[in-house]
Scaffold this motif. Structure first.
Motif, PDB file in Angstrom:
ATOM      1  N   MET A  63       0.840  -1.200   0.000  1.00  0.00           N
ATOM      2  CA  MET A  63       0.000   0.000   0.000  1.00  0.00           C
ATOM      3  C   MET A  63       0.875   1.250   0.000  1.00  0.00           C
ATOM      4  N   ILE A  64       0.505   2.161  -0.819  1.00  0.00           N
ATOM      5  CA  ILE A  64       1.290   3.391  -0.933  1.00  0.00           C
ATOM      6  C   ILE A  64       0.937   4.343   0.200  1.00  0.00           C
ATOM      7  N   HIS A  65       1.981   4.859   0.826  1.00  0.00           N
ATOM      8  CA  HIS A  65       1.768   5.862   1.858  1.00  0.00           C
ATOM      9  C   HIS A  65       2.129   7.234   1.316  1.00  0.00           C
ATOM     10  N   TYR A  66       1.263   8.160   1.560  1.00  0.00           N
ATOM     11  CA  TYR A  66       1.544   9.529   1.175  1.00  0.00           C
ATOM     12  C   TYR A  66       1.821  10.341   2.426  1.00  0.00           C
ATOM     13  N   SER A  67       2.681  11.312   2.255  1.00  0.00           N
ATOM     14  CA  SER A  67       2.862  12.248   3.357  1.00  0.00           C
ATOM     15  C   SER A  67       2.686  13.658   2.819  1.00  0.00           C
ATOM     16  N   CYS A  68       2.183  14.511   3.694  1.00  0.00           N
ATOM     17  CA  CYS A  68       1.936  15.891   3.317  1.00  0.00           C
ATOM     18  C   CYS A  68       3.274  16.598   3.106  1.00  0.00           C
ATOM     19  N   ASP A  69       3.414  17.271   1.979  1.00  0.00           N
ATOM     20  CA  ASP A  69       4.670  17.942   1.683  1.00  0.00           C
ATOM     21  C   ASP A  69       4.838  19.217   2.493  1.00  0.00           C
ATOM     22  N   ARG A  70       3.792  19.632   3.175  1.00  0.00           N
ATOM     23  CA  ARG A  70       3.895  20.873   3.941  1.00  0.00           C
ATOM     24  C   ARG A  70       4.176  20.569   5.413  1.00  0.00           C
ATOM     25  N   CYS A  71       3.353  19.719   6.026  1.00  0.00           N
ATOM     26  CA  CYS A  71       3.539  19.449   7.461  1.00  0.00           C
ATOM     27  C   CYS A  71       4.168  18.083   7.701  1.00  0.00           C
ATOM     28  N   LYS A  72       4.432  17.341   6.618  1.00  0.00           N
ATOM     29  CA  LYS A  72       5.127  16.048   6.699  1.00  0.00           C
ATOM     30  C   LYS A  72       4.308  14.950   7.374  1.00  0.00           C
ATOM     31  N   ARG A  73       3.048  15.239   7.650  1.00  0.00           N
ATOM     32  CA  ARG A  73       2.195  14.247   8.281  1.00  0.00           C
ATOM     33  C   ARG A  73       1.845  13.150   7.274  1.00  0.00           C
ATOM     34  N   ILE A  74       1.759  11.914   7.751  1.00  0.00           N
ATOM     35  CA  ILE A  74       1.323  10.815   6.891  1.00  0.00           C
ATOM     36  C   ILE A  74      -0.164  10.975   6.584  1.00  0.00           C
ATOM     37  N   ILE A  75      -0.508  10.860   5.330  1.00  0.00           N
ATOM     38  CA  ILE A  75      -1.910  10.963   4.938  1.00  0.00           C
ATOM     39  C   ILE A  75      -2.436   9.548   4.683  1.00  0.00           C
ATOM     40  N   ASN A  76      -3.454   9.202   5.395  1.00  0.00           N
ATOM     41  CA  ASN A  76      -4.088   7.907   5.188  1.00  0.00           C
ATOM     42  C   ASN A  76      -5.237   8.082   4.201  1.00  0.00           C
ATOM     43  N   PRO A  77      -5.057   7.625   2.979  1.00  0.00           N
ATOM     44  CA  PRO A  77      -6.056   7.892   1.932  1.00  0.00           C
ATOM     45  C   PRO A  77      -7.402   7.245   2.200  1.00  0.00           C
ATOM     46  N   GLU A  78      -7.424   6.267   3.104  1.00  0.00           N
ATOM     47  CA  GLU A  78      -8.709   5.634   3.414  1.00  0.00           C
ATOM     48  C   GLU A  78      -9.529   6.470   4.375  1.00  0.00           C
ATOM     49  N   GLU A  79      -8.852   7.343   5.088  1.00  0.00           N
ATOM     50  CA  GLU A  79      -9.547   8.118   6.121  1.00  0.00           C
ATOM     51  C   GLU A  79      -9.702   9.593   5.787  1.00  0.00           C
ATOM     52  N   GLU A  80      -8.876  10.072   4.890  1.00  0.00           N
ATOM     53  CA  GLU A  80      -8.947  11.506   4.623  1.00  0.00           C
ATOM     54  C   GLU A  80      -8.568  11.797   3.179  1.00  0.00           C
ATOM     55  N   LEU A  81      -8.958  12.965   2.774  1.00  0.00           N
ATOM     56  CA  LEU A  81      -8.656  13.374   1.416  1.00  0.00           C
ATOM     57  C   LEU A  81      -7.201  13.796   1.296  1.00  0.00           C
ATOM     58  N   ARG A  82      -6.657  13.496   0.156  1.00  0.00           N
ATOM     59  CA  ARG A  82      -5.315  13.956  -0.155  1.00  0.00           C
ATOM     60  C   ARG A  82      -5.437  14.916  -1.336  1.00  0.00           C
TER      61      ARG A  82
END
Ligand SMILES: [Zn+2]
Length: 102
Positions: A1-20
């Motif tokens: 599974m691909i993990h995304y992180s926010c390029d601004r605050c570096k927080r991990i974005i969970n695409p199943e729970e929130e919009l990216r």
């Protein structure tokens, strides 16, 4: 599974729970149209622009083109997206002088 992180605050974005949010940024140097009539007294400038364009086409590296053209891509979490879209150019602070007293 691909993990995304926010390029601004570096927080991990969970695409199943929130919009990216994906921000695609394209910056190019704005060159005036090569209108010979307008540049009649400025042949050197014309040649210069022409050379830059030719160098751009020839160049394999990004060294020259970075100054003239850049394409970037950022992943943002929902919160950073809301902040970004309010101030895309980074004017986070309110303009103070409007509220100052004389
Ligand atoms: Zn963020």
């Amino acid at each position: 599974m691909i993990h995304y992180s926010c390029d601004r605050c570096k927080r991990i974005i969970n695409p199943e729970e929130e919009l990216r949010y994906v921000v695609k940024l394209e910056v190019e140097a704005a060159m005036e149209p090569l209108d010979v009539d307008e540049f009649e007294d400025d042949r050197d400038h014309l040649t210069e622009v022409q050379e830059i364009l030719e160098r751009l086409e020839d160049s394999d590296s990004d060294l020259v083109s970075d100054d003239l053209y850049q394409r970037r891509r950022f992943d943002l979490c929902a919160e950073c997206y809301r902040r970004f879209i309010k101030a895309p150019l980074g004017h986070d602070a309110r303009v103070q002088f409007e509220f100052s007293q004389n």
